[in-house]
Design a protein around this motif. Structure first.
Motif, short mmCIF file in Angstrom:
data_model
loop_
_atom_site.label_atom_id
_atom_site.label_comp_id
_atom_site.label_asym_id
_atom_site.label_seq_id
_atom_site.Cartn_x
_atom_site.Cartn_y
_atom_site.Cartn_z
N LYS A 51 0.84 -1.21 0.00
CA LYS A 51 0.00 0.00 0.00
C LYS A 51 0.88 1.26 0.00
O LYS A 51 0.61 2.21 -0.72
CB LYS A 51 -0.90 -0.03 1.24
CG LYS A 51 -1.76 1.20 1.42
CD LYS A 51 -2.63 1.04 2.68
CE LYS A 51 -3.51 2.23 2.92
NZ LYS A 51 -2.93 3.25 3.76
N VAL A 52 1.92 1.25 0.79
CA VAL A 52 2.84 2.40 0.89
C VAL A 52 3.51 2.65 -0.46
O VAL A 52 3.55 3.79 -0.95
CB VAL A 52 3.88 2.16 2.00
CG1 VAL A 52 4.94 3.25 2.01
CG2 VAL A 52 3.20 2.04 3.35
N ILE A 53 4.03 1.59 -1.09
CA ILE A 53 4.72 1.73 -2.39
C ILE A 53 3.73 2.22 -3.45
O ILE A 53 4.06 3.07 -4.27
CB ILE A 53 5.37 0.40 -2.81
CG1 ILE A 53 6.39 -0.07 -1.78
CG2 ILE A 53 5.97 0.50 -4.20
CD1 ILE A 53 7.70 0.63 -1.77
N GLU A 54 2.52 1.68 -3.42
CA GLU A 54 1.49 2.11 -4.37
C GLU A 54 1.22 3.61 -4.24
O GLU A 54 1.19 4.34 -5.23
CB GLU A 54 0.21 1.32 -4.10
CG GLU A 54 -0.58 1.00 -5.33
CD GLU A 54 -1.66 -0.03 -5.02
OE1 GLU A 54 -2.82 0.41 -4.84
OE2 GLU A 54 -1.34 -1.23 -4.94
N GLU A 55 1.04 4.06 -3.01
CA GLU A 55 0.81 5.49 -2.77
C GLU A 55 2.01 6.32 -3.17
O GLU A 55 1.87 7.42 -3.72
CB GLU A 55 0.46 5.74 -1.30
CG GLU A 55 -0.90 5.19 -0.92
CD GLU A 55 -1.26 5.40 0.54
OE1 GLU A 55 -0.51 6.10 1.26
OE2 GLU A 55 -2.29 4.85 0.97
N PHE A 56 3.21 5.81 -2.92
CA PHE A 56 4.43 6.52 -3.29
C PHE A 56 4.50 6.73 -4.80
O PHE A 56 4.78 7.83 -5.28
CB PHE A 56 5.65 5.75 -2.78
CG PHE A 56 6.95 6.35 -3.23
CD1 PHE A 56 7.45 7.49 -2.62
CD2 PHE A 56 7.68 5.79 -4.26
CE1 PHE A 56 8.64 8.06 -3.04
CE2 PHE A 56 8.87 6.34 -4.69
CZ PHE A 56 9.36 7.49 -4.07
N PHE A 57 4.24 5.68 -5.57
CA PHE A 57 4.28 5.81 -7.03
C PHE A 57 3.19 6.77 -7.52
O PHE A 57 3.43 7.57 -8.41
CB PHE A 57 4.17 4.43 -7.70
CG PHE A 57 5.49 3.78 -7.91
CD1 PHE A 57 6.13 3.84 -9.14
CD2 PHE A 57 6.13 3.11 -6.88
CE1 PHE A 57 7.37 3.24 -9.34
CE2 PHE A 57 7.36 2.52 -7.06
CZ PHE A 57 7.99 2.59 -8.29
N GLU A 58 2.02 6.69 -6.91
CA GLU A 58 0.90 7.55 -7.31
C GLU A 58 1.18 9.02 -6.99
O GLU A 58 0.92 9.90 -7.80
CB GLU A 58 -0.37 7.08 -6.58
CG GLU A 58 -1.62 7.82 -6.99
CD GLU A 58 -2.04 7.59 -8.44
OE1 GLU A 58 -2.53 8.56 -9.03
OE2 GLU A 58 -1.88 6.47 -8.96
N GLU A 59 1.75 9.28 -5.81
CA GLU A 59 1.89 10.66 -5.34
C GLU A 59 3.22 11.31 -5.65
O GLU A 59 3.30 12.53 -5.74
CB GLU A 59 1.62 10.71 -3.83
CG GLU A 59 0.19 10.29 -3.50
CD GLU A 59 -0.05 10.10 -2.01
OE1 GLU A 59 0.62 10.79 -1.20
OE2 GLU A 59 -0.90 9.28 -1.64
N VAL A 60 4.28 10.51 -5.79
CA VAL A 60 5.61 11.09 -6.01
C VAL A 60 6.10 10.84 -7.43
O VAL A 60 6.41 11.77 -8.16
CB VAL A 60 6.64 10.54 -4.98
CG1 VAL A 60 8.04 11.06 -5.29
CG2 VAL A 60 6.22 10.93 -3.57
N ILE A 61 6.17 9.59 -7.83
CA ILE A 61 6.79 9.24 -9.13
C ILE A 61 5.98 9.81 -10.30
O ILE A 61 6.54 10.37 -11.24
CB ILE A 61 6.98 7.72 -9.26
CG1 ILE A 61 7.88 7.19 -8.14
CG2 ILE A 61 7.54 7.36 -10.63
CD1 ILE A 61 9.23 7.86 -8.04
#
Length: 133
Positions: free
Chosen positions: A120-130
């Protein structure tokens, strides 16, 4: 309440460096992939924890220029998640914790169950940062 700190280390190909946890039944999530990090010790700030853990686990001296992504809170844990763009060669890192290191693409991460619900954290990271870089 426990406090932890983890870091998403991402290379220029947008692959995330994950650590395969030791296969010891007494630890949480044995033999699962995880982002590097650990528990915050008494008197430490989250960023000091990251520097200490990266030195202890990966032998990375003086890790700097990492940024806070988010703070996640559950019933018993507050987890500070940082991130940094860095191109490391996992084959050149002498691990002192865990079984191995490997870069994973976002697609590979989605097919892999990570420790501590970090999918969930990685998913949010890709969505919000990458996606916004």
């Amino acid at each position: 309440m426990e406090f932890g700190a983890g870091i998403i280390l991402i290379n220029n190909n947008n692959e995330v460096l994950l650590l395969l946890r030791d296969d010891k039944p007494e630890i949480p999530y044995p033999n699962q992939w995880d982002i590097p990090g650990g528990r915050i010790e008494d008197g430490e700030t989250p960023d000091v924890t990251i520097r200490r853990e990266m030195l202890e686990e990966l032998g990375l001296k003086s890790l700097s220029d990492f940024r806070l992504f988010k703070i996640y809170t559950s019933d018993n844990l507050t987890d500070f998640i940082f991130w940094k763009r860095i191109n490391l060669n996992p084959n050149e890192i002498l691990l002192t914790e865990g079984q191995s290191l490997k870069y994973f693409s976002f697609d590979e991460i989605q097919k892999t169950k990570l420790a501590f619900n970090y999918n969930k954290v990685i998913e949010e990271f890709f969505e919000e940062v990458i996606k916004n870089e």
